[in-house]
Design a protein around this motif. Structure first.
Motif, PDB file in Angstrom:
ATOM      1  N   VAL A  45     -25.885 -43.662   4.453  1.00 40.77           N
ATOM      2  CA  VAL A  45     -25.791 -42.397   3.804  1.00 40.77           C
ATOM      3  C   VAL A  45     -24.699 -42.725   2.752  1.00 40.77           C
ATOM      4  O   VAL A  45     -23.402 -43.080   3.237  1.00 40.77           O
ATOM      5  CB  VAL A  45     -25.653 -41.193   4.760  1.00 40.77           C
ATOM      6  N   THR A  69     -28.041 -33.532   5.287  1.00 45.55           N
ATOM      7  CA  THR A  69     -26.879 -32.804   5.354  1.00 45.55           C
ATOM      8  C   THR A  69     -25.883 -33.242   6.505  1.00 45.55           C
ATOM      9  O   THR A  69     -26.551 -33.224   7.723  1.00 45.55           O
ATOM     10  CB  THR A  69     -27.173 -31.352   5.389  1.00 45.55           C
ATOM     11  N   ALA A  70     -24.852 -33.509   6.224  1.00 40.89           N
ATOM     12  CA  ALA A  70     -23.873 -34.200   7.266  1.00 40.89           C
ATOM     13  C   ALA A  70     -23.531 -32.622   8.240  1.00 40.89           C
ATOM     14  O   ALA A  70     -22.959 -31.679   7.449  1.00 40.89           O
ATOM     15  CB  ALA A  70     -22.883 -34.409   6.810  1.00 40.89           C
ATOM     16  N   VAL A 117     -26.446 -36.570  10.716  1.00 36.44           N
ATOM     17  CA  VAL A 117     -27.018 -36.027   9.409  1.00 36.44           C
ATOM     18  C   VAL A 117     -28.409 -35.343   9.665  1.00 36.44           C
ATOM     19  O   VAL A 117     -29.409 -36.080  10.013  1.00 36.44           O
ATOM     20  CB  VAL A 117     -27.158 -37.101   8.328  1.00 36.44           C
ATOM     21  N   THR A 153     -31.974 -34.327   8.386  1.00 39.81           N
ATOM     22  CA  THR A 153     -32.931 -34.730   7.303  1.00 39.81           C
ATOM     23  C   THR A 153     -34.360 -34.318   7.776  1.00 39.81           C
ATOM     24  O   THR A 153     -34.823 -33.822   8.558  1.00 39.81           O
ATOM     25  CB  THR A 153     -32.755 -36.106   6.857  1.00 39.81           C
TER      26      THR A 153
END
Length: 283
Positions: free
Chosen positions: A85, A61-62, A68, A70
């Protein structure tokens, strides 16, 4: 979208083991795909390190222009950061290179740093509180999922309990029962769990398998346990942090809106740790 790989479970306590070569993956068959909105735009497919599959190894998820969120088990096997990404859906997809990553002090949580600003209009809020029981939404960019690499599958779920166990010495995991046929699989690791528009967890494991090697029960690392670390890292406290990124108190609506090998944890029952989908998963 959302199979997993399982090793023989240990008895009480935690047992850790490296994941072996993967076999053929199974896909989630879902009629539900993410709408084009700020929440789904932040969900990215992460190619972990330059040796991974271009289809994607994990989901993330940015949460800031260069960061990001993770799962830590996605990056753990790789001594040298790299990869990229993939953002967007359909013909609007694009890639941004990764030049650095950070593992959280505890828990299955990590941050990838991108070379370029990802340029999203807004970024999701990271929750600083542990969620209660109830409705949740989950996403996964596994290339074996029903959306393959162009459409992002989404599933609704229910948080049923908080488990007093976690990978990498975290305190708890969020237990989620998925609805309408949603099942987790390689490539979904690190994907977000949203509650009330906030990211509350990163996908860490599946709890047991059905006869096809899939599970509709997923376990998420609790992001709130590492909230301070996340905020410090993206606001300047970590290597490669964004200069000028708002501090933890400023992460609001004005600015915001499954790697190689994995590990296994077992406490009495089988717990399947999702791994990122690499080249060996292509079967």
């Amino acid at each position: 979208m959302f199979t997993s790989r399982m090793f023989a479970a240990g008895a009480a306590g935690f047992a850790l083991a490296a994941m072996g070569p993967a076999g053929t993956a199974h896909a989630l068959h879902s009629d539900t795909f993410a709408a084009d909105n700020a929440e789904s735009a932040a969900v990215v497919s992460a190619q972990i390190a330059d040796t991974g599959s271009l289809d994607g190894d994990c989901t993330g998820t940015a949460i800031a222009p260069h960061w990001v969120l993770t799962a830590r088990h996605c990056i753990e096997p790789f001594p040298t950061p790299g990869g990229s990404v993939r953002l967007g859906q359909g013909d609007q997809q694009r890639r941004v290179q990764v030049d650095h990553w950070e593992a959280a002090p505890a828990g299955d949580i990590a941050l990838l740093h991108t070379v370029e600003d990802m340029g999203l209009a807004s970024y999701p809020t990271v929750s600083d509180t542990v969620p209660g029981l109830g409705a949740a939404r989950l996403y996964g960019w596994s290339p074996d999922g029903s959306g393959k690499t162009t459409k992002l599958p989404v599933a609704e779920g229910e948080i049923t309990e908080l488990l007093d166990m976690s990978l990498f010495e975290g305190k708890q995991m969020i237990n989620v029962d998925t609805h309408n046929g949603g099942k987790t699989q390689p490539g979904d690791s690190g994907g977000p769990l949203f509650v009330d528009g906030k990211v509350v967890g990163t996908l860490s494991a599946s709890l047991g398998d059905d006869k096809d090697g899939m599970s509709d029960v997923a376990a998420y690392a609790v992001v709130a346990e590492q909230y301070d670390w996340v905020m410090e890292t993206i606001s300047g406290g970590g290597q490669g942090a964004d200069a000028g990124t708002p501090g933890r108190g400023d992460l609001n609506a004005a600015w915001l809106v499954g790697g190689g090998g994995g590990v296994l944890v077992a406490i009495g029952a089988s717990v399947v740790v999702l791994r990122g989908r690499g080249k060996s998963d292509a079967g």
